[in-house]
Design a protein around this motif. Structure first.
Motif, mmCIF file in Angstrom:
data_model
loop_
_atom_site.group_PDB
_atom_site.id
_atom_site.type_symbol
_atom_site.label_atom_id
_atom_site.label_comp_id
_atom_site.label_asym_id
_atom_site.label_seq_id
_atom_site.Cartn_x
_atom_site.Cartn_y
_atom_site.Cartn_z
ATOM 1 N N THR A 59 -1.640 -3.505 6.230
ATOM 2 C CA THR A 59 -2.436 -2.551 5.449
ATOM 3 C C THR A 59 -1.703 -1.217 5.301
ATOM 4 N N VAL A 60 -1.114 -0.739 6.377
ATOM 5 C CA VAL A 60 -0.341 0.507 6.323
ATOM 6 C C VAL A 60 0.832 0.363 5.357
ATOM 7 N N GLY A 61 1.503 -0.782 5.398
ATOM 8 C CA GLY A 61 2.626 -1.011 4.512
ATOM 9 C C GLY A 61 2.245 -1.009 3.044
ATOM 10 N N ARG A 62 1.004 -1.377 2.745
ATOM 11 C CA ARG A 62 0.542 -1.373 1.350
ATOM 12 C C ARG A 62 0.160 0.023 0.890
ATOM 13 N N ILE A 63 -0.098 0.933 1.825
ATOM 14 C CA ILE A 63 -0.612 2.258 1.480
ATOM 15 C C ILE A 63 0.495 3.313 1.417
ATOM 16 N N VAL A 64 1.451 3.274 2.359
ATOM 17 C CA VAL A 64 2.376 4.402 2.525
ATOM 18 C C VAL A 64 3.304 4.599 1.336
ATOM 19 N N LEU A 65 3.606 3.532 0.598
ATOM 20 C CA LEU A 65 4.528 3.659 -0.536
ATOM 21 C C LEU A 65 3.861 3.280 -1.857
ATOM 22 N N THR A 66 2.562 3.475 -1.947
ATOM 23 C CA THR A 66 1.828 3.111 -3.161
ATOM 24 C C THR A 66 2.500 3.707 -4.397
ATOM 25 N N PRO A 67 2.694 2.916 -5.463
ATOM 26 C CA PRO A 67 2.224 1.548 -5.684
ATOM 27 C C PRO A 67 3.169 0.467 -5.166
ATOM 28 N N GLN A 68 4.273 0.835 -4.516
ATOM 29 C CA GLN A 68 5.165 -0.142 -3.912
ATOM 30 C C GLN A 68 4.632 -0.541 -2.540
ATOM 31 N N GLU A 69 5.285 -1.546 -1.940
ATOM 32 C CA GLU A 69 4.872 -2.005 -0.620
ATOM 33 C C GLU A 69 6.031 -1.928 0.362
ATOM 34 N N LEU A 70 5.694 -1.657 1.610
ATOM 35 C CA LEU A 70 6.652 -1.710 2.708
ATOM 36 C C LEU A 70 6.372 -2.992 3.485
ATOM 37 N N SER A 109 -8.557 -4.266 5.531
ATOM 38 C CA SER A 109 -7.439 -4.858 4.799
ATOM 39 C C SER A 109 -7.858 -5.351 3.423
ATOM 40 N N LEU A 110 -9.128 -5.711 3.273
ATOM 41 C CA LEU A 110 -9.635 -6.129 1.968
ATOM 42 C C LEU A 110 -9.950 -4.939 1.067
ATOM 43 N N ALA A 111 -10.231 -3.798 1.678
ATOM 44 C CA ALA A 111 -10.649 -2.631 0.892
ATOM 45 C C ALA A 111 -9.489 -1.726 0.497
ATOM 46 N N PHE A 112 -8.428 -1.683 1.304
ATOM 47 C CA PHE A 112 -7.360 -0.715 1.065
ATOM 48 C C PHE A 112 -6.057 -1.400 0.694
ATOM 49 N N GLY A 113 -5.321 -0.733 -0.172
ATOM 50 C CA GLY A 113 -4.041 -1.231 -0.630
ATOM 51 C C GLY A 113 -3.533 -0.337 -1.736
ATOM 52 N N ALA A 114 -2.747 -0.909 -2.663
ATOM 53 C CA ALA A 114 -2.292 -0.122 -3.801
ATOM 54 C C ALA A 114 -3.477 0.419 -4.592
ATOM 55 N N LYS A 115 -4.569 -0.331 -4.580
ATOM 56 C CA LYS A 115 -5.819 0.119 -5.192
ATOM 57 C C LYS A 115 -6.920 0.026 -4.158
ATOM 58 N N SER A 116 -7.578 1.141 -3.879
ATOM 59 C CA SER A 116 -8.683 1.144 -2.923
ATOM 60 C C SER A 116 -9.952 0.655 -3.599
#
Length: 334
Positions: free
Chosen positions: A297-308, A26-33
């Protein structure tokens, strides 16, 4: 199902390791990996860089809040299932989350509330009133507070409160704008202030839950047998209601009404350790945050750069799991 104490303890240790791995991801992945090595550097040698700021000031407090909120939602669900002897009960189905959310929306619309501390007070008030109302209405009649009656009352009350909340929100554009993210269940833009505000209440609720685990095992055998075993039925029920109020109220105030966590995770725990609440509650404390952190974490990734919002992700996961639980009711029954 694991039957030995050593096996259960080993399983809990494995869950703790999985939880640690999920926190790292969760610290490594998101809108920016961000590479894990840079994550470690940000935690141990903060240098003010963009990556360090994202990790330390944005993702770390969010991960810790997910940890606390996940544990609160999961354990509150486990307690309600044990108290009502209903394997399909959770704070959402019994109206606790709806009551807490309704109170917050009323506070924002008519009292001008804007801070998490103010949300917390209203959320607790709504959770207390709703829990009490569901139990009183569900206890009407000769049969008393049966699982079916409590569930029906909770679902009906949740529908009424949700309808009123929607009407208030839609008729007031300012409230709609302020509550649209919170009402979906979100961990975004939550800092250390939110975490520190709700942590004491969640910690107190978890302590009460652990204290109630043994008498809940006795109550599961029936009130008469529980009395013969020396269990304080009224005291245990009051303890559970207070714990659920603290846990669900704090979690809802911090992250909004997030569903299905309190329904799914206790079932998973029972599949591994059986109906013993002394093991179900510790497993839920560890496993519920895993679900919430992964969903966030999934919510931050699936709609990058937006969030679910995390509440939407848990709902996507929860619907098929609910169907599975109904089909496997004997496996995870109380």
């Amino acid at each position: 199902m694991v039957s030995t104490h050593a096996g259960r303890a080993l399983g809990l240790l494995v869950c703790l390791l999985v939880l640690g791995g999920c926190l790292v991801l969760s610290l490594a992945f998101g809108a920016k990996s961000i590479p894990v090595t840079d994550v470690w550097h940000a935690l141990t040698a903060y240098d003010g860089s963009e990556d360090a700021f994202i990790v330390r000031d944005l993702r770390v407090p969010r991960a810790f809040l997910a940890l606390a909120v996940g544990a609160a939602l999961g354990v509150s669900g486990a307690l309600i299932q044990a108290l009502t002897r209903n394997p399909l009960a959770d704070p959402g189905i019994l109206g606790v989350n709806a009551g807490a959310g309704f109170a917050v929306i009323i506070g924002v619309a008519f009292l001008g509330l804007s801070s998490t501390g103010q949300y917390l007070a209203m959320s607790f008030a709504g959770a207390v009133v709703t829990t009490t109302l569901v139990y009183v209405l569900g206890s009407a009649g000769r049969a008393g507070a049966t699982p079916v009656q409590l569930t029906l009352v909770g679902v009906a009350l949740s529908a009424v409160l949700a309808g009123i909340s929607a009407a208030v929100t839609l008729l007031n554009p300012e409230v709609y704008d302020a509550m649209r993210g919170w009402a979906a269940g979100s961990l975004a833009a939550r800092g250390w202030d939110v975490f520190h505000t709700v942590l004491p209440f969640i910690a107190a609720g978890l302590v009460l839950a652990l204290l109630a685990a043994r008498p809940l095992n006795a109550i599961a055998l029936g009130d008469d047998l529980a009395r013969s075993l020396g269990a304080g039925i009224v005291r245990t029920r009051v303890t559970v209601v207070v714990a659920v109020t603290l846990l669900a109220g704090a979690a809802t105030a911090a992250a909004g009404p997030i569903g299905f966590v309190g329904l799914m995770v206790p079932h998973v725990a029972r599949w591994f350790v059986g109906p013993d609440q002394r093991w179900i509650i510790p497993y839920t404390i560890v496993c519920a945050p895993i679900l919430l952190i992964v969903s966030d974490t999934v919510g931050r990734i699936v709609l990058t750069p937006q969030e679910l919002q995390v509440g939407i992700v848990t709902a996507f996961i929860g619907a098929p799991v609910l169907i599975l639980l109904v089909r496997r009711r004997k496996v995870s029954g109380l």
